[in-house]
Design a protein around this motif. Sequence first.
Motif, PDB file in Angstrom:
ATOM      1  N   TRP A 286       0.780  -1.240   0.000  1.00 23.90           N
ATOM      2  CA  TRP A 286       0.000   0.000   0.000  1.00 23.90           C
ATOM      3  C   TRP A 286       0.809   1.286   0.000  1.00 23.90           C
ATOM      4  O   TRP A 286       0.245   2.366  -0.176  1.00 23.90           O
ATOM      5  CB  TRP A 286      -0.984  -0.003   1.172  1.00 23.90           C
ATOM      6  CG  TRP A 286      -2.050  -1.037   0.971  1.00 23.90           C
ATOM      7  CD1 TRP A 286      -2.175  -2.244   1.614  1.00 23.90           C
ATOM      8  CD2 TRP A 286      -3.116  -0.996   0.015  1.00 23.90           C
ATOM      9  NE1 TRP A 286      -3.248  -2.935   1.128  1.00 23.90           N
ATOM     10  CE2 TRP A 286      -3.846  -2.186   0.138  1.00 23.90           C
ATOM     11  CE3 TRP A 286      -3.532  -0.050  -0.937  1.00 23.90           C
ATOM     12  CZ2 TRP A 286      -4.968  -2.462  -0.652  1.00 23.90           C
ATOM     13  CZ3 TRP A 286      -4.639  -0.331  -1.718  1.00 23.90           C
ATOM     14  CH2 TRP A 286      -5.342  -1.526  -1.570  1.00 23.90           C
TER      15      TRP A 286
ATOM     16  N   ARG B 111     -16.866   0.446   0.277  1.00 26.79           N
ATOM     17  CA  ARG B 111     -18.074  -0.317   0.017  1.00 26.79           C
ATOM     18  C   ARG B 111     -19.147   0.545   0.666  1.00 26.79           C
ATOM     19  O   ARG B 111     -18.837   1.351   1.531  1.00 26.79           O
ATOM     20  CB  ARG B 111     -18.011  -1.672   0.730  1.00 26.79           C
ATOM     21  CG  ARG B 111     -16.865  -2.562   0.334  1.00 26.79           C
ATOM     22  CD  ARG B 111     -16.765  -3.751   1.265  1.00 26.79           C
ATOM     23  NE  ARG B 111     -16.356  -3.363   2.604  1.00 26.79           N
ATOM     24  CZ  ARG B 111     -17.110  -3.420   3.680  1.00 26.79           C
ATOM     25  NH1 ARG B 111     -18.330  -3.914   3.626  1.00 26.79           N
ATOM     26  NH2 ARG B 111     -16.669  -3.040   4.854  1.00 26.79           N
TER      27      ARG B 111
ATOM     28  N   LYS C  12     -21.632   3.319   6.879  1.00 25.14           N
ATOM     29  CA  LYS C  12     -20.478   4.127   6.448  1.00 25.14           C
ATOM     30  C   LYS C  12     -20.878   5.514   5.944  1.00 25.14           C
ATOM     31  O   LYS C  12     -20.040   6.367   5.738  1.00 25.14           O
ATOM     32  CB  LYS C  12     -19.680   3.379   5.389  1.00 25.14           C
ATOM     33  CG  LYS C  12     -19.006   2.098   5.941  1.00 25.14           C
ATOM     34  CD  LYS C  12     -17.721   1.792   5.208  1.00 25.14           C
ATOM     35  CE  LYS C  12     -17.110   0.494   5.681  1.00 25.14           C
ATOM     36  NZ  LYS C  12     -15.665   0.616   5.956  1.00 25.14           N
TER      37      LYS C  12
ATOM     38  N   TYR D 296     -15.145   0.687  -7.218  1.00 22.87           N
ATOM     39  CA  TYR D 296     -13.945   0.789  -6.382  1.00 22.87           C
ATOM     40  C   TYR D 296     -13.266  -0.573  -6.292  1.00 22.87           C
ATOM     41  O   TYR D 296     -13.884  -1.570  -5.966  1.00 22.87           O
ATOM     42  CB  TYR D 296     -14.413   1.241  -4.998  1.00 22.87           C
ATOM     43  CG  TYR D 296     -13.380   1.330  -3.912  1.00 22.87           C
ATOM     44  CD1 TYR D 296     -12.128   1.878  -4.150  1.00 22.87           C
ATOM     45  CD2 TYR D 296     -13.676   0.898  -2.617  1.00 22.87           C
ATOM     46  CE1 TYR D 296     -11.209   1.984  -3.124  1.00 22.87           C
ATOM     47  CE2 TYR D 296     -12.768   1.010  -1.595  1.00 22.87           C
ATOM     48  CZ  TYR D 296     -11.522   1.552  -1.854  1.00 22.87           C
ATOM     49  OH  TYR D 296     -10.615   1.651  -0.844  1.00 22.87           O
ATOM     50  N   ASP D 297     -11.977  -0.602  -6.604  1.00 22.90           N
ATOM     51  CA  ASP D 297     -11.242  -1.863  -6.447  1.00 22.90           C
ATOM     52  C   ASP D 297      -9.806  -1.570  -6.026  1.00 22.90           C
ATOM     53  O   ASP D 297      -9.418  -0.408  -5.858  1.00 22.90           O
ATOM     54  CB  ASP D 297     -11.292  -2.695  -7.731  1.00 22.90           C
ATOM     55  CG  ASP D 297     -10.577  -2.008  -8.891  1.00 22.90           C
ATOM     56  OD1 ASP D 297      -9.911  -0.971  -8.660  1.00 22.90           O
ATOM     57  OD2 ASP D 297     -10.698  -2.504 -10.022  1.00 22.90           O
ATOM     58  N   ILE D 298      -9.015  -2.612  -5.887  1.00 23.25           N
ATOM     59  CA  ILE D 298      -7.670  -2.435  -5.327  1.00 23.25           C
ATOM     60  C   ILE D 298      -6.792  -1.582  -6.243  1.00 23.25           C
ATOM     61  O   ILE D 298      -6.043  -0.735  -5.773  1.00 23.25           O
ATOM     62  CB  ILE D 298      -7.027  -3.812  -5.028  1.00 23.25           C
ATOM     63  CG1 ILE D 298      -7.758  -4.448  -3.841  1.00 23.25           C
ATOM     64  CG2 ILE D 298      -5.549  -3.680  -4.711  1.00 23.25           C
ATOM     65  CD1 ILE D 298      -7.257  -5.827  -3.462  1.00 23.25           C
TER      66      ILE D 298
ATOM     67  N   ALA E 281      -7.686   1.888  -5.693  1.00 19.16           N
ATOM     68  CA  ALA E 281      -7.291   2.285  -4.342  1.00 19.16           C
ATOM     69  C   ALA E 281      -5.803   2.652  -4.288  1.00 19.16           C
ATOM     70  O   ALA E 281      -5.410   3.572  -3.582  1.00 19.16           O
ATOM     71  CB  ALA E 281      -7.595   1.151  -3.361  1.00 19.16           C
TER      72      ALA E 281
ATOM     73  N   PHE F 100      -5.062   6.375  -2.496  1.00 20.54           N
ATOM     74  CA  PHE F 100      -4.503   6.678  -1.167  1.00 20.54           C
ATOM     75  C   PHE F 100      -3.328   7.647  -1.240  1.00 20.54           C
ATOM     76  O   PHE F 100      -3.315   8.649  -0.525  1.00 20.54           O
ATOM     77  CB  PHE F 100      -4.120   5.395  -0.416  1.00 20.54           C
ATOM     78  CG  PHE F 100      -5.303   4.527  -0.097  1.00 20.54           C
ATOM     79  CD1 PHE F 100      -6.309   4.985   0.737  1.00 20.54           C
ATOM     80  CD2 PHE F 100      -5.426   3.266  -0.631  1.00 20.54           C
ATOM     81  CE1 PHE F 100      -7.416   4.201   1.031  1.00 20.54           C
ATOM     82  CE2 PHE F 100      -6.528   2.471  -0.349  1.00 20.54           C
ATOM     83  CZ  PHE F 100      -7.518   2.938   0.481  1.00 20.54           C
TER      84      PHE F 100
ATOM     85  N   GLU G  17     -17.940   0.842  12.904  1.00 20.70           N
ATOM     86  CA  GLU G  17     -16.788   0.455  12.096  1.00 20.70           C
ATOM     87  C   GLU G  17     -15.842  -0.327  13.014  1.00 20.70           C
ATOM     88  O   GLU G  17     -15.259   0.230  13.932  1.00 20.70           O
ATOM     89  CB  GLU G  17     -16.082   1.707  11.578  1.00 20.70           C
ATOM     90  CG  GLU G  17     -14.829   1.407  10.799  1.00 20.70           C
ATOM     91  CD  GLU G  17     -14.987   1.664   9.318  1.00 20.70           C
ATOM     92  OE1 GLU G  17     -15.831   0.996   8.689  1.00 20.70           O
ATOM     93  OE2 GLU G  17     -14.292   2.539   8.800  1.00 20.70           O
TER      94      GLU G  17
ATOM     95  N   GLY H  88     -11.617  -0.574  10.284  1.00 19.62           N
ATOM     96  CA  GLY H  88     -11.373   0.302   9.136  1.00 19.62           C
ATOM     97  C   GLY H  88      -9.905   0.221   8.804  1.00 19.62           C
ATOM     98  O   GLY H  88      -9.053   0.231   9.703  1.00 19.62           O
ATOM     99  N   THR H  89      -9.593   0.076   7.536  1.00 16.33           N
ATOM    100  CA  THR H  89      -8.176  -0.012   7.164  1.00 16.33           C
ATOM    101  C   THR H  89      -7.817   1.023   6.117  1.00 16.33           C
ATOM    102  O   THR H  89      -6.640   1.282   5.899  1.00 16.33           O
ATOM    103  CB  THR H  89      -7.853  -1.403   6.589  1.00 16.33           C
ATOM    104  OG1 THR H  89      -8.780  -1.683   5.533  1.00 16.33           O
ATOM    105  CG2 THR H  89      -7.954  -2.470   7.657  1.00 16.33           C
ATOM    106  N   SER H  90      -8.824   1.632   5.468  1.00 18.87           N
ATOM    107  CA  SER H  90      -8.472   2.529   4.367  1.00 18.87           C
ATOM    108  C   SER H  90      -7.701   3.749   4.887  1.00 18.87           C
ATOM    109  O   SER H  90      -6.743   4.174   4.250  1.00 18.87           O
ATOM    110  CB  SER H  90      -9.717   2.925   3.584  1.00 18.87           C
ATOM    111  OG  SER H  90     -10.675   3.486   4.424  1.00 18.87           O
TER     112      SER H  90
ATOM    113  N   LYS I  51      -4.123   2.925   5.168  1.00 12.26           N
ATOM    114  CA  LYS I  51      -3.413   2.926   3.881  1.00 12.26           C
ATOM    115  C   LYS I  51      -3.081   4.357   3.485  1.00 12.26           C
ATOM    116  O   LYS I  51      -2.033   4.634   2.917  1.00 12.26           O
ATOM    117  CB  LYS I  51      -4.279   2.268   2.807  1.00 12.26           C
ATOM    118  CG  LYS I  51      -4.626   0.819   3.079  1.00 12.26           C
ATOM    119  CD  LYS I  51      -5.667   0.342   2.051  1.00 12.26           C
ATOM    120  CE  LYS I  51      -6.352  -0.940   2.465  1.00 12.26           C
ATOM    121  NZ  LYS I  51      -7.555  -1.205   1.631  1.00 12.26           N
TER     122      LYS I  51
HETATM  123  C1  LIG Z   1      -8.838  -1.130   2.022  1.00  9.13           C
HETATM  124  C2  LIG Z   1      -9.923  -1.437   1.086  1.00  9.13           C
HETATM  125  C3  LIG Z   1     -11.216  -1.732   1.568  1.00  9.13           C
HETATM  126  C4  LIG Z   1     -11.554  -1.757   3.048  1.00  9.13           C
HETATM  127  O1  LIG Z   1     -11.546  -0.477   3.582  1.00  9.13           O
HETATM  128  P1  LIG Z   1     -12.114  -0.270   5.083  1.00  9.13           P
HETATM  129  O2  LIG Z   1     -11.734   1.108   5.449  1.00  9.13           O
HETATM  130  O3  LIG Z   1     -11.434  -1.308   5.939  1.00  9.13           O
HETATM  131  O4  LIG Z   1     -13.578  -0.493   5.001  1.00  9.13           O
HETATM  132  C5  LIG Z   1     -12.225  -2.027   0.672  1.00  9.13           C
HETATM  133  N1  LIG Z   1     -11.973  -2.028  -0.666  1.00  9.13           N
HETATM  134  C6  LIG Z   1     -10.739  -1.739  -1.174  1.00  9.13           C
HETATM  135  C7  LIG Z   1     -10.531  -1.754  -2.647  1.00  9.13           C
HETATM  136  C8  LIG Z   1      -9.671  -1.437  -0.312  1.00  9.13           C
HETATM  137  O5  LIG Z   1      -8.463  -1.163  -0.810  1.00  9.13           O
END
Ligand SMILES: *Cc1c(COP(=O)(O)O)cnc(C)c1O
Length: 624
Positions: A178, A264, A269, A333-335, A338, A342, A357, A360-362, A365
């Motif tokens: 990331w 998502r 959210k 939205y996909d990787i 993303a 970020f 939540e 949450g990881t976004s 990143k």
């Molecule tokens: C990181 C990520 C998510 C999850 O994000 P959260 O903040 O944990 O909900 C979902 N989709 C993609 C493409 C991501 O990179």
Amino acid sequence: DHRLQQELLLGMGGVKALRAYQKLTGTPAPEVFHTNEGHAGFLGIERIQELMSGEQALTFDEALAAGRSSTVFTTHTPVPAGIDRFEAAQIQHFFEAGLAPDVPTSRILDLGRENFHEGNPFVFNMAVMGLRLAQRANGVAKLHGEVSRGMFSALWPGFDHSEVPITSVTNGVHVPTWVDPRISKLARERFGPDTELTGRWDLAYNVSDAEVWALRREMRVSLVEDVRRRLRAAWKKRGAADAELAWTDSVLDPDVLTIGFARRVPTYKRLTLMLRDPERLKALLLHKEHPIQLVIAGKSHPADDAGKKMIQDLVRFTDDPAVRHRIVFLPNYDIAMARTLFPGCDVWLNNPLRPLEACGTSGMKAAINGSLNLSVLDGWWDEMYDGENGWAIPTANNGASADERDDIEAAALYELLETQVAPRFYGSTVSEAAGAAGPSESSHEKIPTHWVSMIKHTLAHLGPAVSAERMLQDYVNVLYRPAAVSGREAVAGSYAQSKALAAWIAKVRAAWPQLHVEHVDSLGVSEDPQIGDTLQVNAYVGLHNLSPQDVAVEVAYGQAADNDELANVTLVELEAKEELGNGRYLFAGSIVIDRSGSFGYTVRVLPKHDALASKAELGLIVNA
Ligand SMILES: *Cc1c(COP(=O)(O)O)cnc(C)c1O
């Protein structure tokens, strides 16, 4: 049914596949099994099947004790609807067909049964089974641990929520995946090839403000270019001709404060919170001195109508020619998306309904790329926001209706953007930054020094804290190592400990309804207790056929509130002093009054055994 079949395949088939792999490659058997949410939860049943049908021919209870010792369960959602629940009859159907031929189906059904306060006894709950099959459990952020202890407290009746045996390990993100390659390259070139391995995020402080700022701009430019490309493609897909799309070439500005928001779109959210007051949002986007621009990406579940509706609302707003150069919605939205999003955003926005939540990881990143977080204090941000690494959107969960709450929180968001975030990005609050930048006017050169110092602070402090490496260390220390130790002890001497533990648990469970605290008295304190006074507590306890070694008799003392509840509780174990006949014992000990104010105490009895990982494990307690 389909979902259940997937989970049966994943859990039971997963263990079978693992065994085949071990055999084929000579790999040693794993010592710890970790089930994330219920999805692979049936692995516990497959392991019980192995132990019951193997050489040792353990009983169900012995196999359960052995399996639990080396199993970790992680719950991932504070939203009850997010937990898989099946009809018990569905589970019965598959196991009666012989999926685990040596395991009694009724015992399997018991593992997932909601046989507790407000549970539905006809339902098979995958999280409940997960908790019963694992000796150790956790949530995925500190706040989520707390919420989970409350959410599952019915499984441990009589215990305070704080004693529910669910700890927490905060999630992390895989940094090499990331972090933007330009950041790793700069780190390697400046600080040596091993920089990435050493995790010296504090070296960010050694990079000049000008260089940080230039790199941030470079990443923002890449995002702007990527967005234009994607937007064009999306419009063409909607049927627009090239000639109508010239405007997409000037969408977004590489020098405008860029805010990212991607998710998502489950309702909690709140994808569209920012649209609460469209005029106010418009004013922020088009502000003369400090405009913002928004890049939003989303993906809704095909069956989620509320999610689809939110996306429609957003698209309608972004289609307006007056603002469409400053706000963009990207579907699907996909990787891949993303990974440019970020690093390219200056601010990462997150506004869930607290505390829904889990982690949450976004935002994590975003942080490792030097984006600042602007978020509701939920999930990971609740424990890691420190005042200098971003902003906290205040929460209005004090009894406001859902609508009022959205109004209040949206207003707070606009206010923060307008008065804090945007001015700081454009360096308009120079006086604030004077301390850091020094008095030299020429050194500013439009670099917003306070902002850049927040970027460096974010990298230095959040970098190590949000990395998957830190998470893994925590799992090893808090859960995997203890589970491996318990697992080895359980297996040693032909499962001697599991056999003894299973027999002991059966004895304790049978005796427990007969246990009672007959009488408690205390000596040594006058009418008017003073700090430093010693209080001798005597408890007369009927243990039925248990012995004093089977239990812990504790005095809990603290501040007595008006409702008779105790606050700031301290626990002291009493000692068995005298056998009084008929299974009755005197337990005694002393406590020192260490606080002023109204003082209260109570006595409680819990099962005690070396192989238990927590006092609450069996869910048995007698409160006086
Ligand atoms: C990181 C990520 C998510 C999850 O994000 P959260 O903040 O944990 O909900 C979902 N989709 C993609 C493409 C991501 O990179």
